[in-house]
Scaffold this active site. Structure first.
Site, PDB file in Angstrom:
ATOM      1  N   CYS A 192     -24.366  28.811  -2.587  1.00 33.90           N
ATOM      2  CA  CYS A 192     -25.138  28.003  -3.548  1.00 33.90           C
ATOM      3  C   CYS A 192     -26.465  28.705  -3.844  1.00 33.90           C
ATOM      4  O   CYS A 192     -26.481  29.775  -4.432  1.00 33.90           O
ATOM      5  CB  CYS A 192     -25.324  26.591  -3.000  1.00 33.90           C
ATOM      6  SG  CYS A 192     -26.134  25.440  -4.136  1.00 33.90           S
ATOM      7  N   ASP A 200     -16.423  23.596 -10.846  1.00 38.62           N
ATOM      8  CA  ASP A 200     -17.829  23.502 -10.437  1.00 38.62           C
ATOM      9  C   ASP A 200     -18.642  22.947 -11.597  1.00 38.62           C
ATOM     10  O   ASP A 200     -18.789  23.589 -12.637  1.00 38.62           O
ATOM     11  CB  ASP A 200     -18.342  24.889 -10.049  1.00 38.62           C
ATOM     12  CG  ASP A 200     -19.714  24.871  -9.413  1.00 38.62           C
ATOM     13  OD1 ASP A 200     -20.512  23.969  -9.732  1.00 38.62           O
ATOM     14  OD2 ASP A 200     -19.987  25.766  -8.599  1.00 38.62           O
ATOM     15  N   HIS A 228     -17.883  22.889  -6.607  1.00 43.07           N
ATOM     16  CA  HIS A 228     -19.017  23.555  -5.978  1.00 43.07           C
ATOM     17  C   HIS A 228     -18.958  23.294  -4.469  1.00 43.07           C
ATOM     18  O   HIS A 228     -18.470  22.275  -4.021  1.00 43.07           O
ATOM     19  CB  HIS A 228     -20.314  22.993  -6.554  1.00 43.07           C
ATOM     20  CG  HIS A 228     -21.526  23.809  -6.227  1.00 43.07           C
ATOM     21  ND1 HIS A 228     -21.825  24.989  -6.872  1.00 43.07           N
ATOM     22  CD2 HIS A 228     -22.511  23.622  -5.316  1.00 43.07           C
ATOM     23  CE1 HIS A 228     -22.948  25.493  -6.380  1.00 43.07           C
ATOM     24  NE2 HIS A 228     -23.380  24.682  -5.433  1.00 43.07           N
TER      25      HIS A 228
END
Length: 296
Positions: free
Chosen positions: A173, A229, A264
Site C-alpha cells: 500500500c 482495487d 486492495h
C-alpha cells in the site's frame, strides 16, 4: 483531507469507513498488535511465523539528523553476509503483520528490516480513526525523509550481518508507492511493490510519484496489483507500463501481475481483504523475482 490523493488510499483500505467511526482500544509497541485504525482486524486469522532459529526484534538505526530510527528486523541466527530485504509498512505502521512478514523472509534466508518510517511524525498506534491517521500523520511524512532513512537502513544492514551489495525492497500500500520511488533512488537490485499508488498530485511532501520516476528506475520492480482495487484504477497501471517502456533497462524489465478479482490489501492476512491464492502466488513471485535479479 489536506492531501487529496490520500482519499483514494483511504477508500481502498476501509470501504464505507469515510466517516472515521471505526475504533479500537489497541495501542501496543512496535511489531506487536495492530493499529487501531486498521479495524476491522481479523487477528485470529493472521499468519503466525515462529521466531525459532531467528534473530528478531526491535533495533535502532542511526538515521539523518542524529535520529534513532526504530525498526523490526529478523534474520537466520548465526549467519552473516545475508541478502537484505527492506520491508516497507502500510499506513498502519510496523505492527504484527509487518513483523511477521519479516520473519517469513528470514525463514527464506534474508535479513529483513522494517523501519518505522513515521516515527519522527508520530505513532500510528495512537490513532483510532483512519481519516485522522491519514491527514494528521501520513500526509506529513516527506518522501525525502523516507528515502534518506532507507539509505540508513542499508548502511545498518551492511554493518550487522547483511550484504549491502545484495539488497531488495518490498512494500505494501503506502509502502508499495515507496518501493517504486526507492528503486529509482537507492542501492537495491530489485523491488516488489504490492498495490502501491502510481499516480497522484504533487506537493512539498510528495514531489514525485512512481509514474514520474518510472523511466529512471535503477532496479527492476515487480508490481503486484488487484483488479478489484477501488483505490488504484487499472488505467493507472497501463499508464505506468507505458512510462516504464520508455525508460532504463531496469524500467523496461519491470512488469506487473494483476490478480483480476483481488481487492486492495489482498496480502494483508489480518484483514477481510485477504485473498489466499493471490497472496501466496504473489509471495512466490516476489521470491522468484529477487533471485532472478541477483539478490540471492
Amino acid at each position: 483531507m489536506p492531501h487529496d490523493d490520500l482519499q483514494h488510499d483511504f477508500d481502498a483500505l476501509l470501504p464505507g469507513a469515510s466517516d472515521g467511526s471505526r475504533r479500537s482500544a489497541l495501542r501496543l509497541m512496535l511489531g506487536a498488535g495492530y493499529a487501531a485504525a486498521a479495524a476491522p482486524v481479523l487477528a485470529q486469522n493472521a499468519i503466525r511465523t515462529s521466531a525459532d532459529g531467528l534473530v528478531s526484534g526491535e533495533v535502532h538505526i542511526d538515521a539523518p539528523q542524529g535520529f534513532k530510527l526504530p525498526a523490526y528486523r529478523a534474520a537466520p541466527a548465526g549467519r552473516k553476509d545475508l541478502p537484505v530485504v527492506l520491508v516497507i509498512q502500510e499506513v498502519f505502521g510496523v505492527h504484527d503483520y509487518i513483523a511477521d512478514t519479516c520473519r517469513r523472509l528470514a525463514r527464506a534466508g534474508y535479513l529483513a528490516i522494517a523501519p518505522e518510517l513515521f516515527a519522527r511524525q508520530g505513532d500510528p498506534m495512537e490513532y483510532g480513526e483512519l481519516a485522522r491517521l491519514m491527514s494528521e500523520l501520513v500526509a506529513k511524512v516527506p518522501d525525502e525523509q523516507v528515502l534518506a532513512d532507507l539509505d540508513a537502513c542499508v548502511r545498518w544492514a551492511g554493518a550487522n550481518g547483511g550484504n549491502a551489495g545484495k539488497v531488495a525492497i518490498t512494500g505494501f500500500c503506502w509502502g508499495g508507492r515507496i518501493t517504486w520511488l526507492y528503486a529509482a533512488h537507492g542501492p537495491v537490485k530489485a523491488g516488489v511493490a504490492w498495490y502501491g499508488r502510481l499516480v497522484g498530485k504533487h506537493d512539498a511532501m510528495t514531489p514525485r510519484n512512481p509514474i514520474d520516476v518510472a523511466a529512471q528506475l535503477k532496479a527492476p520492480v515487480l508490481g503486484l496489483y488487484g483488479g478489484d482495487d477501488s483505490g488504484i484504477p487499472l488505467d493507472t497501471v497501463e499508464q505506468m507500463k507505458a512510462a516504464l517502456a520508455k525508460g532504463t533497462p531496469a524500467a523496461r524489465t519491470s512488469r506487473f501481475v494483476v490478480y483480476p478479482d483481488a481487492p486492495h490489501a489482498f496480502h494483508a492476512d489480518y484483514r477481510a481483504s485477504f485473498r489466499q491464492q493471490p497472496a501466496e502466488d504473489g509471495w512466490q513471485q516476489m521470491l522468484d523475482w529477487f533471485e532472478r535479479h541477483g539478490v540471492r
